[in-house]
Design an enzyme around this catalytic site. Structure first.
Site, PDB file in Angstrom:
ATOM      1  N   ASN A 293      -2.423  13.612  -2.464  1.00 23.69           N
ATOM      2  CA  ASN A 293      -3.525  14.199  -3.239  1.00 23.69           C
ATOM      3  C   ASN A 293      -3.923  15.574  -2.709  1.00 23.69           C
ATOM      4  OD1 ASN A 293      -3.886  12.151  -5.159  1.00 23.69           O
ATOM      5  ND2 ASN A 293      -5.174  10.955  -3.789  1.00 23.69           N
TER       6      ASN A 293
ATOM      7  N   ASP B 254       0.852  -1.190   0.000  1.00 24.01           N
ATOM      8  CA  ASP B 254       0.000   0.000   0.000  1.00 24.01           C
ATOM      9  C   ASP B 254       0.886   1.238   0.000  1.00 24.01           C
ATOM     10  OD1 ASP B 254      -3.086   0.670   0.584  1.00 24.01           O
ATOM     11  OD2 ASP B 254      -1.831   2.164   1.586  1.00 24.01           O
TER      12      ASP B 254
ATOM     13  N   ASP C 104      -4.823   2.662  -4.001  1.00 28.82           N
ATOM     14  CA  ASP C 104      -3.375   2.760  -3.828  1.00 28.82           C
ATOM     15  C   ASP C 104      -2.783   1.456  -3.324  1.00 28.82           C
ATOM     16  OD1 ASP C 104      -4.531   2.829  -1.364  1.00 28.82           O
ATOM     17  OD2 ASP C 104      -3.472   4.603  -0.634  1.00 28.82           O
TER      18      ASP C 104
ATOM     19  N   ASP D  10      -1.737  10.490  -9.161  1.00 26.85           N
ATOM     20  CA  ASP D  10      -1.659   9.476 -10.222  1.00 26.85           C
ATOM     21  C   ASP D  10      -0.212   9.172 -10.583  1.00 26.85           C
ATOM     22  OD1 ASP D  10      -4.394   9.327 -10.326  1.00 26.85           O
ATOM     23  OD2 ASP D  10      -4.607  10.595 -12.115  1.00 26.85           O
TER      24      ASP D  10
END
Length: 275
Positions: free
Chosen positions: A161, A153, A196, A170
């Protein structure tokens, strides 16, 4: 008797040529109907080539067939009709068909690739991962192999973000995907599990967790994109067959629980992820 035999042979030739004529004519009619609705991978040039080939072959057959009933010069009947027109038409049909089949095969490969890959990272998707895992586990039960799965992860994804924007988020996922691929061997299956989170299938005995983690840290060190040096890290844990479970779902559940425990410990020890 000889004359009757020659006549029978002539009518057999007529029947053979007439049957070819009907087959080619029917094919041309069907192709004309088919070309009204182009299919994926069937380019207009291929259809046009096939139509041209059919037209030439039909013309050659017609000339050759008429030569059985009328006094047509031998050079027109055999050379122009059969040797040139019919053979040229047959060549165009074969070439167009071969080209069309090649394009369809390429299109099929593209569609299969798109169906198995995650569009953002180009890694395998969940469906492809589970398909590969089921095959690996089936072989393991019969061969004594010890496959393993890893769940990974990306740490601090929400902070990335919120701080840099979703476009940078991204890019972070792409960088993480590249780092995972570089950290495992060829033949291991790397997939984006969702969001993710990533998973890796090791068909044979996988690496030690410490080894895998050090490889990931090495490839994620000082990642720069969008004009920023953004530190990335991945939480990772493994589960092995059959000690941790005898199915893909069971191993994923164990590895996932271990990974989140590791993630929480990392977060608490650092007071949050550094972004």
């Amino acid at each position: 008797m000889a004359l009757e035999r020659i006549q029978v042979v002539d009518w057999l030739r007529v029947a053979c040529k007439a049957s070819k004529l009907i087959i080619y004519l029917a094919s041309m009619i069907w192709l004309a109907w088919f070309s009204r609705r182009p299919r994926p991978g069937c380019q207009g040039t291929m259809l046009a080539g096939m139509m041209t080939g059919l037209a030439l072959a039909l013309t050659g057959l017609s000339v050759d067939l008429l030569g059985e009933f009328f006094a047509i010069p031998y050079i027109v009947k055999r050379v122009v009709g059969e040797l040139i027109l019919f053979n040229l038409g047959t060549f165009l049909i074969a070439w167009s068909a071969a080209t069309m089949l090649t394009e369809l095969a390429r299109a099929s490969c593209r569609y299969q690739h798109e169906a198995e890959r995650d569009p953002l990272t180009s890694l395998y998707n969940r469906r492809a991962f589970f398909s590969a895992a089921e095959r690996a586990f089936a072989k393991a039960r019969s061969s004594g192999r010890i496959p393993a799965v890893a769940v990974l992860d990306l740490d601090g994804m929400k902070a990335i973000n919120d701080t840099f924007g979703h476009q940078c988020g991204d890019e972070a996922l792409k960088q993480a995907a590249r780092a995972i691929q570089k950290s495992v061997r060829e033949g291991n299956v790397v997939a984006r599990y969702g969001g993710d989170e990533f998973v890796v299938l090791f068909p044979s005995k996988g690496p030690r967790e410490e080894t895998l983690r050090s490889r990931l840290d090495k490839h994620l060190k000082a990642v720069c994109f969008s004009g920023e040096e953004i530190p990335l890290s991945l939480s990772v844990r493994l589960a092995r067959f059959p000690a941790d479970g005898e199915s893909v779902d069971a191993l994923l559940a164990v590895a996932d629980a271990r990974m989140y425990a590791d993630k929480e410990a990392k977060k608490n020890s650092k007071g949050g992820y550094r972004v």
